[in-house]
Scaffold this motif. Structure first.
Motif, mmCIF file in Angstrom:
data_model
loop_
_atom_site.group_PDB
_atom_site.id
_atom_site.type_symbol
_atom_site.label_atom_id
_atom_site.label_comp_id
_atom_site.label_asym_id
_atom_site.label_seq_id
_atom_site.Cartn_x
_atom_site.Cartn_y
_atom_site.Cartn_z
ATOM 1 N N GLU A 109 -35.473 64.253 -18.875
ATOM 2 C CA GLU A 109 -36.530 63.657 -19.702
ATOM 3 C C GLU A 109 -37.451 64.729 -20.275
ATOM 4 O OE1 GLU A 109 -36.938 59.251 -17.565
ATOM 5 O OE2 GLU A 109 -38.384 60.840 -17.102
ATOM 6 N N GLU A 110 -37.817 65.668 -19.437
ATOM 7 C CA GLU A 110 -38.708 66.726 -19.904
ATOM 8 C C GLU A 110 -37.984 67.630 -20.901
ATOM 9 O OE1 GLU A 110 -41.823 66.977 -19.400
ATOM 10 O OE2 GLU A 110 -42.210 65.691 -17.673
ATOM 11 N N LEU A 111 -36.727 67.877 -20.629
ATOM 12 C CA LEU A 111 -35.955 68.726 -21.541
ATOM 13 C C LEU A 111 -35.895 68.091 -22.930
ATOM 14 C CD1 LEU A 111 -34.217 71.309 -21.679
ATOM 15 C CD2 LEU A 111 -32.225 69.858 -21.322
ATOM 16 N N ILE A 112 -35.612 66.811 -22.960
ATOM 17 C CA ILE A 112 -35.504 66.122 -24.247
ATOM 18 C C ILE A 112 -36.855 66.114 -24.960
ATOM 19 C CG2 ILE A 112 -35.088 63.865 -25.321
ATOM 20 C CD1 ILE A 112 -32.819 63.445 -23.347
ATOM 21 N N ALA A 113 -37.917 65.959 -24.178
ATOM 22 C CA ALA A 113 -39.245 66.012 -24.781
ATOM 23 C C ALA A 113 -39.481 67.376 -25.432
ATOM 24 C CB ALA A 113 -40.305 65.743 -23.721
ATOM 25 N N MET A 114 -39.041 68.426 -24.772
ATOM 26 C CA MET A 114 -39.195 69.774 -25.328
ATOM 27 C C MET A 114 -38.353 69.956 -26.589
ATOM 28 S SD MET A 114 -39.073 72.054 -21.853
ATOM 29 C CE MET A 114 -39.241 73.623 -22.684
ATOM 30 N N ILE A 115 -37.164 69.397 -26.551
ATOM 31 C CA ILE A 115 -36.270 69.518 -27.711
ATOM 32 C C ILE A 115 -36.880 68.811 -28.915
ATOM 33 C CG2 ILE A 115 -34.041 68.799 -28.662
ATOM 34 C CD1 ILE A 115 -32.893 69.057 -25.788
ATOM 35 N N LYS A 116 -37.401 67.629 -28.668
ATOM 36 C CA LYS A 116 -37.902 66.815 -29.772
ATOM 37 C C LYS A 116 -39.170 67.385 -30.380
ATOM 38 C CE LYS A 116 -35.482 62.636 -29.183
ATOM 39 N NZ LYS A 116 -35.346 61.378 -28.435
ATOM 40 N N ASP A 117 -40.006 67.967 -29.537
ATOM 41 C CA ASP A 117 -41.274 68.484 -30.031
ATOM 42 C C ASP A 117 -41.421 69.956 -29.661
ATOM 43 O OD1 ASP A 117 -43.830 69.107 -30.711
ATOM 44 O OD2 ASP A 117 -44.790 67.693 -29.330
ATOM 45 N N ARG A 126 -28.743 70.692 -34.919
ATOM 46 C CA ARG A 126 -28.824 70.068 -33.602
ATOM 47 C C ARG A 126 -27.450 69.551 -33.203
ATOM 48 N NH1 ARG A 126 -34.143 66.376 -33.311
ATOM 49 N NH2 ARG A 126 -33.266 66.085 -31.237
ATOM 50 N N SER A 127 -27.110 69.792 -31.965
ATOM 51 C CA SER A 127 -25.766 69.408 -31.508
ATOM 52 C C SER A 127 -25.784 68.121 -30.697
ATOM 53 C CB SER A 127 -25.185 70.514 -30.640
ATOM 54 O OG SER A 127 -26.026 70.719 -29.527
ATOM 55 N N TRP A 128 -26.988 67.641 -30.396
ATOM 56 C CA TRP A 128 -27.093 66.480 -29.493
ATOM 57 C C TRP A 128 -26.323 66.710 -28.200
ATOM 58 C CZ3 TRP A 128 -30.600 62.765 -30.206
ATOM 59 C CH2 TRP A 128 -31.166 62.658 -31.491
#
Lengths: 336, 336
Positions: B301-309, B58-60
């Motif tokens: 926000e949605e993108l990060i949600a997708m990344i996390k899960d 993960r590159s953050w």
DNA sequence: CTGAAAGCGCTTACAG
DNA sequence: CTGAAAGCGCTTACAG
């Protein structure tokens, strides 16, 4: 994604050899080079910039610290110029957080943890702690509109003094003798330079400097609106006003109109920046043009030069400004 | 910069232990944790995000692909919203080159070589090769104003249809029966939706759809100016026109004025976007508001949600639009 | 609870 | 001209 190991296997050589081909080392036989290139093409291999960066110490990333909103028209043009210069450079642009006053956040740590090769800074004053740390850290940096320098830090700005001087001259030639100035934030480099230009301009035509003709502001529409209201409440209001930004000029014009006066019939107004909104606005705004796009391009070009050559002297560049005459300035109504 | 080895040495423990402290693993004694934390503070140690990324994958970093200039007012607001959502997320934003039609450039390779965790795309059509590759690659992606989806790709847009429908209704209620539409680029998702809204709006009030009342354009001031000129040269020109962007509406208004007519006296004009320039413009523009800032926030926000899960279902979100009534619309002069 | 070891995907002396 | 090895700064099973 295929890794360098996959390519090595596919080509029947070592990873060291693949690396040499990728990096155009000369000591590889033509035959081996061909084999490797073929394998690269077959596997659609692309070197991982991150992994490479870990060993070379270069991230091929430049950071940009913007202490203003993206909606600031100056910033848009600046970014557009930076983008142009970045396009074929191999560098990518990373936006950096502007939480400069958050004690839990360290800008310089952020830069280090991201291995940034260089930074462009806009909208932060040079006496800010983060900026001092940045300069000390020795990461190549270009400041835009901030008069900071360091061993590896240069800066770029517009010829602010001369811009304002030209505006004063223009108004003087139109017969104005009561020329006010809607200033920016006291202490900021750009503000001080423009203020100096204003005083010099007045001096050149033997006009007296009046304290009450200078009102501080923050470059915004509202600050122009309010500043102009203050000027118009003076016993002897000005017949012309130079504003430190186009947005402030827009505000000033609406303030004049709100009191039933006209621009330029009653009062002439000059802006600063020549943002594209001047084309939309009525009346067309006479303003001082900054070549913002060029500043964006050069900030990146100079930054990359500094990154590539540790001995490249940090540049201090001043872009010329010019006066763009439109409809918001006219012959002075009353000659005092 | 101090490395994890320096910290380990300073604290008298192994690098594995330091790593565990940094990453808040529970299986570290309080005593050891203290020692390590002290060493970290003493050395001002910050973990290197790059090195960490190499092992965790993960590159953050989230990338943004903008196929429009930064000077586009929609983009400014979008970025401002994205910035807000990014601020405390730990992710940084990287601008990606938009050389989509350069055969030497592969967007997806670029994303891979940078190890990007997710991407936001704006201004590219879904049938573009790069977009197809991106969707196939399975990198979490949010499309803004592009109706594309994938296993790991969602999208977000404004309620375009209803926005235009509201505009038609508003004009109808003012007595307009000859309502034209200055459209955008044929084939683009947003354009088709708005066009559908226009037809539906006409239908709702039993107004006939006329081919000659729809003119294609490209959202720019010039395209609005030219489109309006075409409409005014018709035998039966419209009494009102809805534009697919505020910039086009500005152009249309100036075209009307250039022919000696007034807005809204002779012709009413409605824009789309509600960019901040509408506040500057005269006459004040009636327009359909898009909550662009919110779109920026949610895209991240949605993108990060997708990344996390990995199982987070790719969202398809529609932000409500609303009509903002200002001065550019008025009662129809002639009822046909 | 702690640490030695392997490994992420590369590059770079260095030996042959 | 080619490749084995060490290392960039981390994390993560795994053994103890």
């Amino acid at each position: 994604m295929a890794s360098i190991h996959d390519v090595a296997k596919e080509a029947g050589v070592s990873v060291a050899t693949v690396s040499k081909v990728i990096n155009h080392y000369p000591d590889v036989s033509e035959k081996t080079r061909k084999k490797v290139k073929l394998a690269i093409a077959r596997l659609r291999y692309r070197p991982n910039v991150i992994a490479r960066g870990l060993v070379t110490g270069r991230s091929w990333t430049v950071g940009v610290l913007l202490h203003v909103p993206f909606t600031n028209p100056y910033v848009s043009m600046l970014l557009e110029g930076m983008k142009t210069a970045l396009e074929h450079s191999g560098y990518d642009l990373m936006r950096l957080s502007a939480r400069l006053n958050d004690p839990d956040y360290s800008f310089i740590d952020h830069c280090h943890s991201r291995n940034l090769d260089g930074i462009v800074v806009f909208g932060v004053e040079k006496d800010h702690r983060s900026i001092q740390e940045l300069i000390q850290a020795g990461i190549p940096t270009m400041f835009v509109d901030t008069d900071a320098t360091g061993l590896r830090a240069g800066n770029i700005t517009t010829d602010n003094r001369n811009g304002i001087r030209m505006a004063v001259q223009h108004l003087f030639e139109l017969g104005h003798r009561r020329i006010a100035y809607l200033a920016g934030v006291p202490g900021q480099d750009v503000n001080e330079l423009r203020l100096a230009g204003y005083r010099e301009g007045l001096g050149a035509f033997s006009l007296a400097y009046r304290e009450d003709y200078v009102v501080d502001g923050d470059y915004s529409y509202d600050s122009g609106f309010q500043g102009m209201n203050r000027l118009m409440e003076l016993d002897v209001p000005p017949t012309a006003v130079i504003c430190t930004s186009d947005m402030a000029a827009f505000g000033a014009i609406r303030a004049i109109e709100a009191r039933g006066f006209t621009v330029p019939g009653d009062i002439s107004v000059v802006g600063f920046d020549n943002i594209f909104e001047t084309e939309l606005f009525k009346p067309g705004l006479t303003t001082i043009n900054q070549n913002i796009h060029a500043i964006g391009v050069k900030s990146i070009e100079e930054l990359i030069a500094m990154i590539k050559d540790p001995k490249y002297p940090p540049p201090v560049v001043t872009e010329p400004s010019s006066l763009v005459i439109r409809e918001s300035t006219g012959i002075a109504k009353v000659i005092t």
